[in-house]
Scaffold this motif. Structure first.
Motif, PDB file in Angstrom:
ATOM      1  N   ALA A 242      34.012  51.832   7.404  1.00 20.10           N
ATOM      2  CA  ALA A 242      33.132  50.806   7.817  1.00 20.10           C
ATOM      3  C   ALA A 242      31.677  51.276   7.824  1.00 20.10           C
ATOM      4  O   ALA A 242      30.961  50.438   7.685  1.00 20.10           O
ATOM      5  CB  ALA A 242      33.583  50.166   9.339  1.00 20.10           C
ATOM      6  N   MET A 243      31.240  52.595   8.247  1.00 24.01           N
ATOM      7  CA  MET A 243      30.211  53.079   8.276  1.00 24.01           C
ATOM      8  C   MET A 243      29.601  52.844   7.039  1.00 24.01           C
ATOM      9  O   MET A 243      28.216  52.942   6.833  1.00 24.01           O
ATOM     10  CB  MET A 243      30.338  54.520   8.555  1.00 24.01           C
ATOM     11  N   HIS A 244      30.338  52.651   5.567  1.00 19.44           N
ATOM     12  CA  HIS A 244      29.361  52.291   4.381  1.00 19.44           C
ATOM     13  C   HIS A 244      29.541  50.887   4.238  1.00 19.44           C
ATOM     14  O   HIS A 244      29.202  50.735   2.468  1.00 19.44           O
ATOM     15  CB  HIS A 244      30.280  53.323   3.570  1.00 19.44           C
ATOM     16  N   LEU A 245      29.647  49.863   4.862  1.00 18.17           N
ATOM     17  CA  LEU A 245      29.889  48.633   4.004  1.00 18.17           C
ATOM     18  C   LEU A 245      28.497  48.128   3.704  1.00 18.17           C
ATOM     19  O   LEU A 245      28.677  47.204   2.886  1.00 18.17           O
ATOM     20  CB  LEU A 245      30.380  47.712   5.504  1.00 18.17           C
TER      21      LEU A 245
ATOM     22  N   SER B 201      32.355  45.453  -5.233  1.00 18.50           N
ATOM     23  CA  SER B 201      32.412  45.295  -6.694  1.00 18.50           C
ATOM     24  C   SER B 201      33.876  45.038  -6.927  1.00 18.50           C
ATOM     25  O   SER B 201      34.061  44.584  -8.073  1.00 18.50           O
ATOM     26  CB  SER B 201      31.566  46.510  -7.240  1.00 18.50           C
ATOM     27  N   SER B 202      35.009  45.571  -6.448  1.00 15.98           N
ATOM     28  CA  SER B 202      36.232  45.786  -6.467  1.00 15.98           C
ATOM     29  C   SER B 202      36.894  46.064  -5.328  1.00 15.98           C
ATOM     30  O   SER B 202      36.329  46.601  -4.396  1.00 15.98           O
ATOM     31  CB  SER B 202      36.702  46.628  -7.733  1.00 15.98           C
ATOM     32  N   PRO B 203      38.071  45.866  -4.994  1.00 14.75           N
ATOM     33  CA  PRO B 203      38.995  46.369  -3.845  1.00 14.75           C
ATOM     34  C   PRO B 203      39.003  47.992  -3.842  1.00 14.75           C
ATOM     35  O   PRO B 203      39.185  48.597  -2.640  1.00 14.75           O
ATOM     36  CB  PRO B 203      40.284  45.990  -3.879  1.00 14.75           C
ATOM     37  N   ILE B 204      38.629  48.781  -4.804  1.00 15.66           N
ATOM     38  CA  ILE B 204      38.757  50.274  -4.897  1.00 15.66           C
ATOM     39  C   ILE B 204      37.899  50.829  -3.924  1.00 15.66           C
ATOM     40  O   ILE B 204      37.947  51.835  -3.386  1.00 15.66           O
ATOM     41  CB  ILE B 204      38.933  50.525  -6.311  1.00 15.66           C
ATOM     42  N   PRO B 205      36.478  50.400  -4.136  1.00 17.16           N
ATOM     43  CA  PRO B 205      35.561  51.478  -3.279  1.00 17.16           C
ATOM     44  C   PRO B 205      36.062  51.430  -1.779  1.00 17.16           C
ATOM     45  O   PRO B 205      35.886  52.597  -1.234  1.00 17.16           O
ATOM     46  CB  PRO B 205      34.333  50.872  -3.457  1.00 17.16           C
ATOM     47  N   LEU B 206      36.259  50.548  -1.224  1.00 15.65           N
ATOM     48  CA  LEU B 206      36.484  50.276   0.251  1.00 15.65           C
ATOM     49  C   LEU B 206      37.660  51.100   0.434  1.00 15.65           C
ATOM     50  O   LEU B 206      37.932  51.918   1.541  1.00 15.65           O
ATOM     51  CB  LEU B 206      36.840  49.040   0.834  1.00 15.65           C
TER      52      LEU B 206
ATOM     53  N   PHE C  88      26.989  60.350 -11.481  1.00 15.63           N
ATOM     54  CA  PHE C  88      27.467  58.957 -11.002  1.00 15.63           C
ATOM     55  C   PHE C  88      26.454  58.684  -9.865  1.00 15.63           C
ATOM     56  O   PHE C  88      25.652  59.500  -9.274  1.00 15.63           O
ATOM     57  CB  PHE C  88      28.933  59.217 -10.493  1.00 15.63           C
ATOM     58  N   ALA C  89      26.732  57.389  -9.400  1.00 17.01           N
ATOM     59  CA  ALA C  89      26.102  57.071  -8.032  1.00 17.01           C
ATOM     60  C   ALA C  89      26.901  57.608  -7.172  1.00 17.01           C
ATOM     61  O   ALA C  89      28.399  58.187  -7.380  1.00 17.01           O
ATOM     62  CB  ALA C  89      25.923  55.517  -7.958  1.00 17.01           C
ATOM     63  N   VAL C  90      26.334  57.954  -5.953  1.00 18.43           N
ATOM     64  CA  VAL C  90      27.108  58.309  -4.868  1.00 18.43           C
ATOM     65  C   VAL C  90      27.255  57.191  -3.743  1.00 18.43           C
ATOM     66  O   VAL C  90      26.086  57.045  -2.978  1.00 18.43           O
ATOM     67  CB  VAL C  90      26.509  59.793  -4.189  1.00 18.43           C
ATOM     68  N   SER C  91      28.260  56.700  -3.637  1.00 17.44           N
ATOM     69  CA  SER C  91      28.418  55.574  -2.473  1.00 17.44           C
ATOM     70  C   SER C  91      27.350  54.448  -2.736  1.00 17.44           C
ATOM     71  O   SER C  91      26.846  53.902  -1.952  1.00 17.44           O
ATOM     72  CB  SER C  91      28.550  56.102  -1.340  1.00 17.44           C
ATOM     73  N   GLY C  92      27.320  54.331  -4.064  1.00 18.63           N
ATOM     74  CA  GLY C  92      26.314  53.070  -4.583  1.00 18.63           C
ATOM     75  C   GLY C  92      24.712  53.658  -4.376  1.00 18.63           C
ATOM     76  O   GLY C  92      23.703  52.905  -4.682  1.00 18.63           O
TER      77      GLY C  92
ATOM     78  N   GLU D 244      33.781  57.640  -7.020  1.00 24.13           N
ATOM     79  CA  GLU D 244      34.717  57.416  -5.833  1.00 24.13           C
ATOM     80  C   GLU D 244      35.089  55.873  -5.696  1.00 24.13           C
ATOM     81  O   GLU D 244      35.898  55.630  -5.101  1.00 24.13           O
ATOM     82  CB  GLU D 244      33.940  57.929  -4.635  1.00 24.13           C
ATOM     83  N   GLY D 245      34.495  55.152  -6.453  1.00 21.98           N
ATOM     84  CA  GLY D 245      34.968  53.652  -6.475  1.00 21.98           C
ATOM     85  C   GLY D 245      35.843  53.165  -7.816  1.00 21.98           C
ATOM     86  O   GLY D 245      36.032  52.012  -8.058  1.00 21.98           O
ATOM     87  N   SER D 246      36.424  54.514  -8.713  1.00 18.85           N
ATOM     88  CA  SER D 246      37.324  54.089  -9.590  1.00 18.85           C
ATOM     89  C   SER D 246      38.557  54.538  -9.234  1.00 18.85           C
ATOM     90  O   SER D 246      39.044  54.885  -8.277  1.00 18.85           O
ATOM     91  CB  SER D 246      36.792  55.085 -10.713  1.00 18.85           C
TER      92      SER D 246
END
Length: 237
Positions: A125-128, A135-140, A180-184, A209-211
């Motif tokens: 939740a800290m990264h919402l 962008s997809s269910p995977i990052p969360l 890569f980006a790091v958590s966006g 980390e979103g893959s």
């Protein structure tokens, strides 16, 4: 650089103020006191580096990315050092909050399993507000699994130093070495890459980390700690 560091420092101060105001008589520890702190930190950094390198290689081998440039000069070296320090502060403050304070508090009140799940949910939740989180269910999902991985490292060693090491190199290798980006969030990098394919393969704007392969790396890490736990239980019988 000062602005980069100010946010994690302020966050860390807030956690310590919570401790002073509400948990002066706590029976649990944050996890900084550790006779093997250096060793646990190194092991954690190795794990974070290996798991992110695994994700990078699998995305590359399946056609999700192409390395385009290697950037190495005095300016880029200085930027890498600055971002390593920044990610060290990020790992310090987020691990103190999620694994030190929340996991310790939850564990003392409602048990180990709930503490691992609860602190991991809060960590996700800290990264919402981060770019690409939906962008997809995977990052969360991966943020939650990353929380579980570092919570298991905390439980296994009784120390914050292991999860801080994982957190540090997971971020640093993902952004500053592999492009890569790091958590966006975009960072200066050693290797510039072009990504191609769906977000589930490359992580999209959120980063590796979103893959799906970021997820695989986290599952490998979690399985490792569960194996150690079960092996220890079997040995102690």
């Amino acid at each position: 650089f000062i602005l980069m560091i100010s946010q994690p420092v302020a966050f860390l101060i807030a956690v310590w103020l919570l401790l002073l105001m509400f948990d002066k008589k706590r029976t649990w520890k944050l996890g900084f006191a550790d006779k093997r702190a250096g060793l646990h930190f190194i092991y954690g950094m190795l794990m974070g580096a290996i798991l992110m390198s695994l994700a990078f290689l699998l995305i590359w081998l399946t056609g999700g990315l192409t390395p385009t440039h290697l950037i190495w000069n005095i300016d880029s070296a200085g930027a890498l050092v600055m971002w390593f320090i920044f990610f060290a502060f990020v790992s310090l403050n987020e691990e103190t909050a999620a694994r030190g304070y929340l996991q310790g508090l939850f564990k003392s009140r409602i048990g180990v399993s709930t503490a691992i799940i609860g602190s991991s949910l809060v960590f996700a939740a800290m990264h919402l507000g981060n770019s690409g989180i939906f962008s997809s269910p995977i990052p969360l999902l991966n943020l939650f699994l990353a929380g579980v991985l570092m919570a298991l490292a905390r439980e296994r060693t009784g120390s914050l130093w292991y999860p801080m090491g994982i957190h540090l190199t997971w971020n640093f290798f993902q952004g500053n070495l592999y492009g890569f980006a790091v958590s966006g969030k975009n960072t200066p990098t050693l290797i510039e890459i072009d990504t191609h394919g769906p977000d589930w393969l490359t992580g999209g704007i959120f980063g590796a980390e979103g893959s799906l392969f970021g997820l695989l790396g986290l599952v490998v890490g979690i399985a490792y700690f569960l194996f150690l736990h079960r092996n220890q239980e079997h040995t102690s019988r």
